[in-house]
Design a protein around this motif. Structure first.
Motif, PDB file in Angstrom:
ATOM      1  N   ILE A  68     -25.158 -37.408  29.156  1.00  0.00           N
ATOM      2  CA  ILE A  68     -23.959 -36.775  28.597  1.00  0.00           C
ATOM      3  C   ILE A  68     -23.330 -37.652  27.524  1.00  0.00           C
ATOM      4  N   VAL A  69     -22.955 -37.029  26.421  1.00  0.00           N
ATOM      5  CA  VAL A  69     -22.122 -37.665  25.411  1.00  0.00           C
ATOM      6  C   VAL A  69     -20.816 -36.885  25.353  1.00  0.00           C
ATOM      7  N   LEU A  70     -19.727 -37.583  25.613  1.00  0.00           N
ATOM      8  CA  LEU A  70     -18.403 -36.970  25.626  1.00  0.00           C
ATOM      9  C   LEU A  70     -17.687 -37.328  24.332  1.00  0.00           C
ATOM     10  N   CYS A  71     -17.377 -36.322  23.523  1.00  0.00           N
ATOM     11  CA  CYS A  71     -16.735 -36.537  22.218  1.00  0.00           C
ATOM     12  C   CYS A  71     -15.380 -35.854  22.190  1.00  0.00           C
ATOM     13  N   SER A  72     -14.341 -36.594  21.849  1.00  0.00           N
ATOM     14  CA  SER A  72     -13.009 -35.994  21.742  1.00  0.00           C
ATOM     15  C   SER A  72     -12.469 -36.156  20.328  1.00  0.00           C
ATOM     16  N   ILE A  73     -11.615 -35.210  19.969  1.00  0.00           N
ATOM     17  CA  ILE A  73     -10.991 -35.207  18.647  1.00  0.00           C
ATOM     18  C   ILE A  73      -9.629 -35.890  18.758  1.00  0.00           C
ATOM     19  N   LEU A  74      -9.461 -36.992  18.038  1.00  0.00           N
ATOM     20  CA  LEU A  74      -8.213 -37.749  18.089  1.00  0.00           C
ATOM     21  C   LEU A  74      -7.095 -36.979  17.403  1.00  0.00           C
ATOM     22  N   ARG A  75      -5.813 -37.139  17.853  1.00  0.00           N
ATOM     23  CA  ARG A  75      -5.386 -38.043  18.896  1.00  0.00           C
ATOM     24  C   ARG A  75      -5.067 -37.321  20.202  1.00  0.00           C
ATOM     25  N   ALA A  76      -4.801 -36.004  20.095  1.00  0.00           N
ATOM     26  CA  ALA A  76      -4.431 -35.224  21.278  1.00  0.00           C
ATOM     27  C   ALA A  76      -5.566 -35.153  22.281  1.00  0.00           C
ATOM     28  N   GLY A  77      -6.796 -35.412  21.819  1.00  0.00           N
ATOM     29  CA  GLY A  77      -7.943 -35.319  22.708  1.00  0.00           C
ATOM     30  C   GLY A  77      -8.073 -36.475  23.672  1.00  0.00           C
ATOM     31  N   VAL A  78      -7.290 -37.545  23.508  1.00  0.00           N
ATOM     32  CA  VAL A  78      -7.453 -38.738  24.339  1.00  0.00           C
ATOM     33  C   VAL A  78      -7.222 -38.456  25.825  1.00  0.00           C
ATOM     34  N   PRO A  79      -6.090 -37.845  26.242  1.00  0.00           N
ATOM     35  CA  PRO A  79      -5.920 -37.589  27.671  1.00  0.00           C
ATOM     36  C   PRO A  79      -6.931 -36.591  28.231  1.00  0.00           C
ATOM     37  N   LEU A  80      -7.362 -35.629  27.430  1.00  0.00           N
ATOM     38  CA  LEU A  80      -8.402 -34.696  27.882  1.00  0.00           C
ATOM     39  C   LEU A  80      -9.716 -35.446  28.065  1.00  0.00           C
ATOM     40  N   HIS A  81     -10.007 -36.347  27.149  1.00  0.00           N
ATOM     41  CA  HIS A  81     -11.193 -37.199  27.253  1.00  0.00           C
ATOM     42  C   HIS A  81     -11.152 -38.003  28.549  1.00  0.00           C
ATOM     43  N   ASN A  82     -10.000 -38.590  28.847  1.00  0.00           N
ATOM     44  CA  ASN A  82      -9.864 -39.394  30.058  1.00  0.00           C
ATOM     45  C   ASN A  82     -10.102 -38.565  31.315  1.00  0.00           C
ATOM     46  N   GLY A  83      -9.588 -37.336  31.329  1.00  0.00           N
ATOM     47  CA  GLY A  83      -9.794 -36.470  32.483  1.00  0.00           C
ATOM     48  C   GLY A  83     -11.261 -36.161  32.706  1.00  0.00           C
ATOM     49  N   LEU A  84     -11.978 -35.871  31.635  1.00  0.00           N
ATOM     50  CA  LEU A  84     -13.414 -35.604  31.741  1.00  0.00           C
ATOM     51  C   LEU A  84     -14.177 -36.866  32.137  1.00  0.00           C
ATOM     52  N   LEU A  85     -13.760 -38.004  31.588  1.00  0.00           N
ATOM     53  CA  LEU A  85     -14.435 -39.263  31.883  1.00  0.00           C
ATOM     54  C   LEU A  85     -14.223 -39.690  33.336  1.00  0.00           C
ATOM     55  N   ASN A  86     -13.116 -39.246  33.946  1.00  0.00           N
ATOM     56  CA  ASN A  86     -12.896 -39.526  35.365  1.00  0.00           C
ATOM     57  C   ASN A  86     -14.005 -38.936  36.238  1.00  0.00           C
ATOM     58  N   TYR A  87     -14.616 -37.851  35.766  1.00  0.00           N
ATOM     59  CA  TYR A  87     -15.668 -37.190  36.541  1.00  0.00           C
ATOM     60  C   TYR A  87     -17.065 -37.535  36.033  1.00  0.00           C
ATOM     61  N   PHE A  88     -17.205 -37.737  34.730  1.00  0.00           N
ATOM     62  CA  PHE A  88     -18.505 -38.097  34.159  1.00  0.00           C
ATOM     63  C   PHE A  88     -18.452 -39.568  33.732  1.00  0.00           C
ATOM     64  N   ASP A  89     -18.335 -40.457  34.723  1.00  0.00           N
ATOM     65  CA  ASP A  89     -18.053 -41.862  34.410  1.00  0.00           C
ATOM     66  C   ASP A  89     -19.228 -42.598  33.772  1.00  0.00           C
ATOM     67  N   ASP A  90     -20.437 -42.030  33.839  1.00  0.00           N
ATOM     68  CA  ASP A  90     -21.587 -42.663  33.198  1.00  0.00           C
ATOM     69  C   ASP A  90     -21.847 -42.123  31.787  1.00  0.00           C
ATOM     70  N   ALA A  91     -20.992 -41.258  31.308  1.00  0.00           N
ATOM     71  CA  ALA A  91     -21.209 -40.636  29.999  1.00  0.00           C
ATOM     72  C   ALA A  91     -21.080 -41.652  28.867  1.00  0.00           C
ATOM     73  N   GLU A  92     -21.851 -41.435  27.818  1.00  0.00           N
ATOM     74  CA  GLU A  92     -21.616 -42.141  26.562  1.00  0.00           C
ATOM     75  C   GLU A  92     -20.427 -41.465  25.876  1.00  0.00           C
ATOM     76  N   ASN A  93     -19.803 -42.170  24.940  1.00  0.00           N
ATOM     77  CA  ASN A  93     -18.572 -41.665  24.349  1.00  0.00           C
ATOM     78  C   ASN A  93     -18.623 -41.668  22.829  1.00  0.00           C
ATOM     79  N   ALA A  94     -18.026 -40.640  22.255  1.00  0.00           N
ATOM     80  CA  ALA A  94     -17.884 -40.529  20.806  1.00  0.00           C
ATOM     81  C   ALA A  94     -16.444 -40.145  20.498  1.00  0.00           C
ATOM     82  N   PHE A  95     -15.959 -40.594  19.347  1.00  0.00           N
ATOM     83  CA  PHE A  95     -14.595 -40.278  18.928  1.00  0.00           C
ATOM     84  C   PHE A  95     -14.596 -39.901  17.457  1.00  0.00           C
TER      85      PHE A  95
END
Length: 219
Positions: free
Chosen positions: A74-101
């Motif tokens: 999984i690659v989790l990509c969020s659109i800054l800046r409002a996407g940060v808390p949504l990103h964190n919520g998803l990352l709480n469940y997909f903790d091994d995901a790679e990340n893009a911003f």
């Protein structure tokens, strides 16, 4: 496109959405951010039901337990800046995901009611044959989501695409439906009927970025 509108069934999600919309409660920035995060967790949980799993054996203190475990890159990509808390919520469940911003914002020209989407900062791992989760809390016109995906294309072709939003307008939902692959999934907590003349969701909740992090200086 497969559209998963979680508001079609009553759940505790209604409470979090209501608090985000409520002008008396949304002034509490910490609670606003936490509600986005909690909604991200719920959307992530529902999304997880459609991913790939593999059989594994787990050693417990008393024996072995056979379980099906997540088997997705999984690659989790969020659109800054409002996407940060949504990103964190998803990352709480997909903790091994790679990340893009990525930063994508509306640039208003001479006419304040018209705008173009400007993409500037971008950091992303390879997307080739991976599961891309693209997160943006507000799906208004849908242009930011499409512009972001266009900017991600040089990083490879994802095997699966999941779009995640908190609140969208029907117009924005239709726009992404027409501009993403047919096998794309959209996970969304609520869909409102219309956009204002300036492209904001009605009734919506206002500017999610400002509510989460404070008003930005206009140039």
């Amino acid at each position: 496109m497969h559209i998963h509108n979680l508001s079609e069934n009553n759940s505790i999600l209604n409470t979090f959405i209501s608090e985000m919309r409520d002008t008396t409660i949304q002034r509490d920035r910490m609670r606003f951010r936490r509600n986005i995060e909690r909604i991200g967790e719920i959307l992530g949980y529902e999304l997880s039901k459609t991913l790939r799993y593999h059989a594994a054996t787990v050693e417990t203190p008393l024996g072995q337990c056979k379980m099906d475990l997540l088997n997705n890159d999984i690659v989790l990509c969020s659109i800054l800046r409002a996407g940060v808390p949504l990103h964190n919520g998803l990352l709480n469940y997909f903790d091994d995901a790679e990340n893009a911003f990525i930063s994508a914002y509306r640039h208003h020209k001479e006419n304040p009611d018209s705008f173009e989407i400007i993409v500037e900062y971008l950091a992303c791992p390879s997307l080739e044959n991976k599961t891309l989760i693209l997160a943006d809390p507000m799906l208004a016109t849908g242009q930011s989501m499409v512009a972001t995906f266009e900017a991600l294309k040089p990083f490879g072709t994802p095997k699966n695409i999941h779009l995640v939003s908190v609140i969208g307008a029907q117009e924005g939902v239709n726009y992404v439906k027409n501009n993403f692959r047919e096998d794309t999934h959209l996970w969304i907590a609520a869909i409102d009927n219309k956009l204002s003349e300036k492209g904001y969701i009605v009734p919506g909740l206002g500017d999610a970025g400002d509510l989460a992090f404070g008003e930005k200086v206009q140039h």
